[in-house]
Write a protein that holds these residues in place. Structure first.
Motif: not given
Ligand code: ATR
Length: 269
Positions: A122-126, A148-158, A168-171, A187-193
């Motif tokens: 599973i890949l979660i965006l945001g 977990i992939a995010n524009r701000t990488a540090s938030k995904a790794t946290t 098993k998780t990775c960011g 897609n769990a980002t708010s980019a669609s907004l």
């Protein structure tokens, strides 16, 4: 009679009163469910007033889910790990905080759509509140891995580190997404907004089940998924109804049949 409500700001477009009225009719439980506009700086006061007037429970939506977390005097495991509360049950002087968002998503995927999450990639965006809210119930389904992939990488790794005890998780940053297909993309980002699609490789969608937590319109993510050969493209309407059903059961002990209600609401919109 169960006096219930949803608190948010804005709140006028909430579908929750309609959904809960359908649940009440279907289960024969006597419910009065209203929508309540809480001033941005006065969630606690608004919630206390509602309880004083006999409120037995309420849902909480944007932007008050963290205020509701702090308001609760007890929290379920889901609420605790999510760091946010979308449902409160009043029992005497106790306010039990629950979070049904993740369970709602999992129930929509597994029960309504027939997708087994076990052994899936599973890949979660945001990496915002929406992602935090769904991670524990997803990991409890025993997927192979949640990335977990995010524009701000540090938030995904946290986030990945915070939830690593549950599975098993990775960011990483969005730019690190590989072109290799995955089983499910959420897609769990708010980019669609903002009407925007994220810049990610097209190949990752090939054959994947693509789920947008948003509902009410076809988002840029959903269009991108379809164009790039997703096997299924789904919006968040089913999750909305399922999170409501879990809240209804938390308050009343009655489990509504959601399938017909999702169909009815979809047909209306
Ligand atoms: P929510 O509670 O709905 O999750 P949030 O906490 O504000 O809202 O999180 C929004 C998420 O969408 C974040 O992961 C954000 O990425 P950043 O952490 O880098 O800010 C992501 N997001 C919002 N707009 C985006 C865009 N245009 N492109 C990529 N990611 C975006």
């Amino acid at each position: 009679m169960y006096k219930l409500a949803v608190f948010g700001n804005p709140i006028e477009h909430s579908l929750s009163p309609t959904i809960h009225a359908m649940f009440a009719q279907q289960t024969g439980v006597n419910v009065k469910y209203t929508k309540e506009l809480a001033p941005i700086d006065a969630f606690t006061q608004t919630a206390n007033n509602f309880i004083q007037q006999g409120g037995l429970g309420f849902n909480i939506t944007v932007p008050f889910k963290i205020d509701a977390f702090n308001f609760a005097t007890q929290r379920t495991r889901n609420a605790q790990t999510a760091g946010a509360v979308n449902t409160i049950k009043v029992e005497g002087n106790t306010c039990i905080g629950e979070n049904t968002d993740g369970v709602g998503l999992v129930n929509d995927l597994t029960k309504n759509l027939g997708i087994d999450l076990r052994d899936k990639v599973i890949l979660i965006l945001g990496s915002g509140g929406a992602t935090r809210g769904i991670l524990l119930p997803l990991l409890e389904q025993n997927p192979t891995r949640v990335m977990i992939a995010n524009r701000t990488a540090s938030k995904a790794t946290t986030l990945a580190n915070d939830f690593s005890e549950y599975g098993k998780t990775c960011g990483f940053g969005l730019e690190k997404i590989k072109s290799k297909p995955v089983d499910i993309i959420i897609n769990a980002t708010s980019a669609s907004l903002d009407g925007k699609m994220l810049t990610i490789p097209n190949g990752v969608a090939n054959g994947a089940i693509c789920y947008d937590l948003m509902y009410g319109k076809i988002t840029p993510f959903m269009t991108w998924a379809k164009v790039n050969n997703a096997s299924m493209v789904i919006d968040g309407l089913g999750m909305l109804v399922e999170q409501a059903a879990a809240a209804f059961e938390f308050w009343t002990g009655k489990q509504p049949n959601t399938r017909s209600i999702i169909d009815t609401i979809r047909a209306r919109s």
